[in-house]
Design a protein around this motif. Structure first.
Motif, PDB file in Angstrom:
ATOM      1  N   GLN A  59       0.625  -8.451   0.602  1.00 36.29           N
ATOM      2  CA  GLN A  59       0.733  -7.574   1.660  1.00 36.29           C
ATOM      3  C   GLN A  59       1.903  -6.352   1.370  1.00 36.29           C
ATOM      4  OE1 GLN A  59       2.059  -8.573   5.741  1.00 36.29           O
ATOM      5  NE2 GLN A  59       1.159  -6.910   6.762  1.00 36.29           N
ATOM      6  N   ASP A 103      -8.020  -5.315   2.219  1.00 33.07           N
ATOM      7  CA  ASP A 103      -7.836  -6.699   2.093  1.00 33.07           C
ATOM      8  C   ASP A 103      -7.940  -6.980   0.541  1.00 33.07           C
ATOM      9  OD1 ASP A 103      -8.465  -9.454   1.754  1.00 33.07           O
ATOM     10  OD2 ASP A 103     -10.089  -9.488   3.145  1.00 33.07           O
ATOM     11  N   SER A 140      -3.713  -7.152   3.434  1.00 37.17           N
ATOM     12  CA  SER A 140      -3.772  -8.592   3.625  1.00 37.17           C
ATOM     13  C   SER A 140      -4.356  -9.096   2.145  1.00 37.17           C
ATOM     14  CB  SER A 140      -4.873  -9.025   4.513  1.00 37.17           C
ATOM     15  OG  SER A 140      -6.072  -8.245   4.492  1.00 37.17           O
ATOM     16  N   PRO A 141      -4.359 -10.325   1.816  1.00 35.90           N
ATOM     17  CA  PRO A 141      -3.568 -11.501   2.714  1.00 35.90           C
ATOM     18  C   PRO A 141      -2.124 -11.410   2.470  1.00 35.90           C
ATOM     19  CG  PRO A 141      -4.294 -12.193   0.641  1.00 35.90           C
ATOM     20  CD  PRO A 141      -4.979 -10.968   0.409  1.00 35.90           C
ATOM     21  N   GLY A 165     -11.944  -7.287  -2.440  1.00 35.67           N
ATOM     22  CA  GLY A 165     -11.356  -6.257  -2.233  1.00 35.67           C
ATOM     23  C   GLY A 165     -10.265  -5.245  -3.068  1.00 35.67           C
ATOM     24  N   SER A 206      -8.071  -9.537  -1.172  1.00 34.80           N
ATOM     25  CA  SER A 206      -8.816 -10.633  -1.722  1.00 34.80           C
ATOM     26  C   SER A 206      -9.504 -10.117  -3.023  1.00 34.80           C
ATOM     27  CB  SER A 206      -9.531 -11.386  -0.997  1.00 34.80           C
ATOM     28  OG  SER A 206     -10.608 -10.438  -0.520  1.00 34.80           O
ATOM     29  N   CYS A 208      -2.020  -2.863  -0.038  1.00 33.04           N
ATOM     30  CA  CYS A 208      -2.730  -4.309   0.513  1.00 33.04           C
ATOM     31  C   CYS A 208      -2.027  -4.163   1.692  1.00 33.04           C
ATOM     32  CB  CYS A 208      -2.393  -5.487  -0.328  1.00 33.04           C
ATOM     33  SG  CYS A 208      -2.895  -5.286  -2.259  1.00 33.04           S
ATOM     34  N   THR A 260     -11.447  -2.022   4.769  1.00 33.06           N
ATOM     35  CA  THR A 260     -10.692  -3.224   4.177  1.00 33.06           C
ATOM     36  C   THR A 260     -11.079  -3.499   2.696  1.00 33.06           C
ATOM     37  OG1 THR A 260     -12.394  -4.587   4.998  1.00 33.06           O
ATOM     38  CG2 THR A 260     -10.334  -4.206   6.476  1.00 33.06           C
ATOM     39  N   GLU A 261     -12.235  -3.121   2.316  1.00 34.72           N
ATOM     40  CA  GLU A 261     -12.789  -3.257   0.901  1.00 34.72           C
ATOM     41  C   GLU A 261     -13.970  -2.233   0.800  1.00 34.72           C
ATOM     42  OE1 GLU A 261     -15.234  -6.811   0.191  1.00 34.72           O
ATOM     43  OE2 GLU A 261     -14.381  -7.631   2.021  1.00 34.72           O
TER      44      GLU A 261
END
Length: 437
Positions: free
Chosen positions: A402, A367, A397-398, A372, A369, A395, A343-344
């Motif tokens: 997306q 992710d 998330s968030p 990430g 954020s 992406c 995710t990151e």
């Protein structure tokens, strides 16, 4: 041109109904293809004389088994020696072994270095005694999708061919339903550097006899992908007597690792391919001085190994949730992590990854954020983020990002690291307050 020379060139002398029996020469590629050539159309083969590669497709040599094949006269020897053909490919031909045994010695008068049989059927048993002590210029020999009698029981033929086979450098027997390789045969190949046994039916118990003491003493590259190998430990035991082995491909076998295995791989091994082997963890032991390790397309959740000499590590298409610590691989220059569950990229790893020459982390559920997206953007800025950037980095998330390309996510100090702005500002205000006092 004599019948002996015609057979030497591997011509399938059976006419096929509705198909032209002639040769086609591509001058640009110096490549000539002959289809079902017959004696009546032998003139067409003249086109192949300037070729470096000649391919013969289709035919049945059975009806020529009784033809007299005499030793070549001086003019035939001169003709053979003048040819520039380097490689001959024989495809979809029924080959009586007795005929092949009588003709093979004619190659000693040529400069042919590669001989390949594709989708051929070898029939009967040949008398190879005429090849005793015979040298041939052929250094590379390959059989793909061929049908023949089992190798076991052919030891005498290999003995008669030993003068030639002990100089052979490359051998491939692929997609030919091979189940075993007798020890005595391996001992004949004294100079063999590359052996390809891919897409056969070799099992765990067939390796130790095949690679016995004295067999393939110079072997450097071995391909065993797409066989019936199961035990990682048994494969390791089978390789112990190959002192020069550098490249080993075990991909596309369903391997099971034995955690208590004490087997030691050859110290010479540098390239190890374990991709598509169904592994849930990196097996042990590994060759100690590996430079390239491919464990892609497996079921790995974590990688907790240290290899000080490793230069290239392929972990794509696994189940990893985190980047393995680069500190475990001080010599690493290539790392592929595509199609995992990462995710990151942790900030402390980004700088280390940026020192590599080739990093690929595409198609992971990022992710986006601040940490990430920021980590990937920082890595991309080094210029070493490899294939797929930016299109394959999106992406997960968030929610507000997306589906966005990671490269387009806004990352700023004011938004993502407020503390980095507030702390210096507080210090500055404090200093101004002291100065006013």
């Amino acid at each position: 041109m004599s019948v002996a020379v015609l057979l030497l060139l591997g011509v399938g002398l059976l006419e096929a109904e509705g198909r032209r029996n002639r040769c086609f020469f591509n001058r640009t590629q110096e490549y000539c293809v002959c289809y079902n050539l017959s004696e009546e159309t032998i003139g067409s083969i003249i086109q192949c004389l300037p070729a470096t590669v000649v391919e013969f497709q289709g035919g049945d040599l059975e009806k020529y088994m009784a033809f007299p094949i005499r030793d070549p006269d001086s003019s035939t020897i001169e003709t053979l020696g003048s040819l520039i053909i380097q490689k001959i490919i024989i495809g979809s031909v029924l080959v009586p072994e007795i005929l092949l045994a009588r003709v093979l010695r004619f190659f000693s008068y040529t400069h042919v270095q590669e001989l390949a049989f594709e989708s051929c059927v070898f029939q009967g048993t040949g008398d190879w005694s005429d090849m005793d002590g015979q040298n041939l210029p052929i250094l590379s020999l390959s059989f793909h999708n061929v049908t023949s009698a089992p190798l076991t029981g052919h030891e005498q033929a290999f003995s008669s061919l030993s003068r030639w086979l002990e100089t052979l450098e490359e051998l491939a027997v692929t997609s030919s339903r091979v189940t075993s390789l007798p020890c005595a045969i391996g001992r004949v190949f004294r100079a063999l550097r590359s052996l390809d046994l891919a897409q056969n039916s070799l099992g765990d118990g067939s390796l130790t006899p095949a690679f016995c003491q004295g067999a393939f003493p110079q072997l450097r590259e071995l391909s065993l992908h797409h066989n019936n190998l199961r035990s990682y430990h048994s494969v390791c035991k089978g390789m112990e007597l190959l002192p020069e082995l550098r490249h080993l491909d075990l991909s596309h076998n369903k391997l099971v690792a034995d955690p208590s295995s004490s087997c030691q791989w050859p110290a010479s091994l540098r390239h190890f391919n374990l991709s598509n082997t169904g592994l849930a963890e990196v097996p042990a032991p590994l060759p100690p001085d590996l430079e390239v390790l491919d464990v892609s397309h497996n079921h790995l959740h974590a990688v907790d190994i240290s290899l000080s000499s490793l230069k290239k590590l392929f972990l794509n298409q696994n189940l990893l949730q985190a980047v393995p610590s680069i500190r475990n691989y001080p010599m690493l220059d290539t790392l592929h992590l595509d199609n995992n569950s990462i995710t990151e990229l942790p900030r402390d790893e980004v700088k280390l990854l940026g020192s590599l020459q080739d990093v690929a982390v595409a198609d992971n559920p990022f992710d986006c954020s601040c940490s990430g997206a920021g980590g990937l953007q920082a890595l991309a800025a080094t210029g070493h983020l490899g294939q797929g950037w930016p299109g394959d980095y999106r992406c997960h998330s968030p929610a507000q990002y997306q589906g966005w390309p990671v490269s387009q996510v806004p990352v700023s100090v004011l938004r993502c690291d407020l503390a980095a702005v507030v702390a210096p500002l507080c210090v500055a205000l404090a200093l101004l307050g002291l100065a006013g006092a």
